[in-house]
Every structure is written in structure tokens, then in C-alpha cells.
Design a protein around this motif. Sequence first.
Motif, PDB file in Angstrom:
ATOM      1  N   PHE A   6       0.832  -1.201   0.000  1.00  0.00           N
ATOM      2  CA  PHE A   6       0.000   0.000   0.000  1.00  0.00           C
ATOM      3  C   PHE A   6       0.869   1.255   0.000  1.00  0.00           C
ATOM      4  CE2 PHE A   6      -2.286   3.277   2.488  1.00  0.00           C
ATOM      5  CZ  PHE A   6      -3.269   3.567   1.548  1.00  0.00           C
ATOM      6  N   GLU A   7       1.872   1.282   0.869  1.00  0.00           N
ATOM      7  CA  GLU A   7       2.739   2.461   0.938  1.00  0.00           C
ATOM      8  C   GLU A   7       3.468   2.691  -0.384  1.00  0.00           C
ATOM      9  OE1 GLU A   7       3.793   2.730   5.687  1.00  0.00           O
ATOM     10  OE2 GLU A   7       5.070   1.479   4.415  1.00  0.00           O
ATOM     11  N   HIS A  45      -9.747   1.859   2.677  1.00  0.00           N
ATOM     12  CA  HIS A  45     -10.326   0.543   2.503  1.00  0.00           C
ATOM     13  C   HIS A  45      -9.411  -0.226   1.562  1.00  0.00           C
ATOM     14  CE1 HIS A  45     -14.712   1.888   3.548  1.00  0.00           C
ATOM     15  NE2 HIS A  45     -13.851   2.081   4.538  1.00  0.00           N
ATOM     16  N   LEU A  46      -9.034  -1.417   1.956  1.00  0.00           N
ATOM     17  CA  LEU A  46      -8.143  -2.252   1.157  1.00  0.00           C
ATOM     18  C   LEU A  46      -8.884  -3.512   0.716  1.00  0.00           C
ATOM     19  CD1 LEU A  46      -4.968  -2.299   3.459  1.00  0.00           C
ATOM     20  CD2 LEU A  46      -5.556  -0.616   1.714  1.00  0.00           C
ATOM     21  N   ARG A  47      -8.603  -3.947  -0.502  1.00  0.00           N
ATOM     22  CA  ARG A  47      -9.055  -5.275  -0.944  1.00  0.00           C
ATOM     23  C   ARG A  47      -7.804  -6.112  -1.120  1.00  0.00           C
ATOM     24  NH1 ARG A  47     -12.314  -6.905  -6.350  1.00  0.00           N
ATOM     25  NH2 ARG A  47     -10.795  -5.435  -7.122  1.00  0.00           N
ATOM     26  N   VAL A  62      -4.972  -5.835  -3.971  1.00  0.00           N
ATOM     27  CA  VAL A  62      -5.597  -5.777  -5.285  1.00  0.00           C
ATOM     28  C   VAL A  62      -6.041  -4.358  -5.599  1.00  0.00           C
ATOM     29  CG1 VAL A  62      -7.553  -6.597  -6.666  1.00  0.00           C
ATOM     30  CG2 VAL A  62      -6.365  -8.155  -5.122  1.00  0.00           C
ATOM     31  N   SER A  63      -6.640  -3.704  -4.618  1.00  0.00           N
ATOM     32  CA  SER A  63      -7.207  -2.389  -4.848  1.00  0.00           C
ATOM     33  C   SER A  63      -7.384  -1.689  -3.512  1.00  0.00           C
ATOM     34  CB  SER A  63      -8.519  -2.614  -5.603  1.00  0.00           C
ATOM     35  OG  SER A  63      -9.497  -1.735  -5.351  1.00  0.00           O
ATOM     36  N   PHE A  64      -7.543  -0.366  -3.558  1.00  0.00           N
ATOM     37  CA  PHE A  64      -7.755   0.383  -2.320  1.00  0.00           C
ATOM     38  C   PHE A  64      -8.522   1.659  -2.610  1.00  0.00           C
ATOM     39  CE2 PHE A  64      -3.670   1.700  -4.003  1.00  0.00           C
ATOM     40  CZ  PHE A  64      -3.699   3.078  -3.912  1.00  0.00           C
ATOM     41  N   GLN A  65      -9.128   2.194  -1.562  1.00  0.00           N
ATOM     42  CA  GLN A  65      -9.844   3.461  -1.628  1.00  0.00           C
ATOM     43  C   GLN A  65      -9.346   4.330  -0.478  1.00  0.00           C
ATOM     44  OE1 GLN A  65     -13.915   2.113  -1.257  1.00  0.00           O
ATOM     45  NE2 GLN A  65     -14.165   2.002  -3.468  1.00  0.00           N
ATOM     46  N   THR A  66      -8.968   5.567  -0.790  1.00  0.00           N
ATOM     47  CA  THR A  66      -8.484   6.484   0.239  1.00  0.00           C
ATOM     48  C   THR A  66      -9.577   7.507   0.559  1.00  0.00           C
ATOM     49  OG1 THR A  66      -7.495   7.904  -1.435  1.00  0.00           O
ATOM     50  CG2 THR A  66      -6.073   6.220  -0.467  1.00  0.00           C
ATOM     51  N   PRO A  73     -19.267   2.821   5.170  1.00  0.00           N
ATOM     52  CA  PRO A  73     -19.487   1.377   5.144  1.00  0.00           C
ATOM     53  C   PRO A  73     -18.413   0.681   4.315  1.00  0.00           C
ATOM     54  CG  PRO A  73     -21.062   2.502   3.718  1.00  0.00           C
ATOM     55  CD  PRO A  73     -20.272   3.571   4.425  1.00  0.00           C
ATOM     56  N   LEU A  74     -18.065  -0.495   4.743  1.00  0.00           N
ATOM     57  CA  LEU A  74     -17.086  -1.327   4.046  1.00  0.00           C
ATOM     58  C   LEU A  74     -17.840  -2.188   3.054  1.00  0.00           C
ATOM     59  CD1 LEU A  74     -14.097  -2.091   3.931  1.00  0.00           C
ATOM     60  CD2 LEU A  74     -14.526  -3.763   5.725  1.00  0.00           C
ATOM     61  N   THR A  75     -17.703  -1.892   1.760  1.00  0.00           N
ATOM     62  CA  THR A  75     -18.459  -2.597   0.727  1.00  0.00           C
ATOM     63  C   THR A  75     -17.506  -3.139  -0.341  1.00  0.00           C
ATOM     64  OG1 THR A  75     -18.756  -0.541  -0.506  1.00  0.00           O
ATOM     65  CG2 THR A  75     -20.506  -1.142   1.023  1.00  0.00           C
ATOM     66  N   TYR A  76     -18.045  -3.965  -1.209  1.00  0.00           N
ATOM     67  CA  TYR A  76     -17.258  -4.515  -2.311  1.00  0.00           C
ATOM     68  C   TYR A  76     -16.817  -3.381  -3.240  1.00  0.00           C
ATOM     69  CZ  TYR A  76     -15.878  -7.121  -6.410  1.00  0.00           C
ATOM     70  OH  TYR A  76     -15.165  -7.616  -7.469  1.00  0.00           O
ATOM     71  N   PHE A  77     -15.589  -3.395  -3.682  1.00  0.00           N
ATOM     72  CA  PHE A  77     -15.102  -2.437  -4.676  1.00  0.00           C
ATOM     73  C   PHE A  77     -14.058  -3.095  -5.534  1.00  0.00           C
ATOM     74  CE2 PHE A  77     -12.635  -1.847  -0.824  1.00  0.00           C
ATOM     75  CZ  PHE A  77     -11.342  -1.786  -1.272  1.00  0.00           C
TER      76      PHE A  77
END
Length: 77
Positions: A6-7, A45-47, A62-66, A73-77
Motif C-alpha cells: 500500500f505504501e 479501505h483495502l481489498r 488488489v485495490s484500495f480506496q483512500t 461502510p465497508l463494501t465490495y469495490f
Amino acid sequence: QVKPQFESKENKTYDTFKAIVYKTQVVAGINYFIKVQVCNDDYVHLRVFVSLPHENQGPSLVSFQTGKTRDDPLTYF
């Protein structure tokens, strides 16, 4: 194990990196959706995908949201 991934993608380092909550999704392995506190009021949020044991691979970001908050809410992304 995914903090360095992530970093690297964010080109930042974080002193705080604390998982708050997570959900799972079973696929050909497991997707983990993880809410992580990266400082006082900032969350991401991390996947993370973990493959089946016989593949001998570690967790992979795989993917992340900042820009998330503790209440998002923690949802599928």
C-alpha cells in the motif's frame, strides 16, 4: 503484510496502520475487504486477495480506496 504494498502504491509511509474491521468473500481464494486507520481521522479501505494454500503466494493488495472515514461502510469495490 500488505502495508509495504500500500505504501509503495501511495508513495507515502504511515506510522499508524491499524485494521478496524474486515469482511471476506470466498472466490478461488479469499478476498478480504479491510478498513484500516492510517492516522487519527483518516481511513483507507483495502481489498486483499489471499490465494489457495497450494499456490504458496502471500497476501496481495488488489485495490484500495483512500479518503474514507470511520463511519464509511465497508463494501465490495
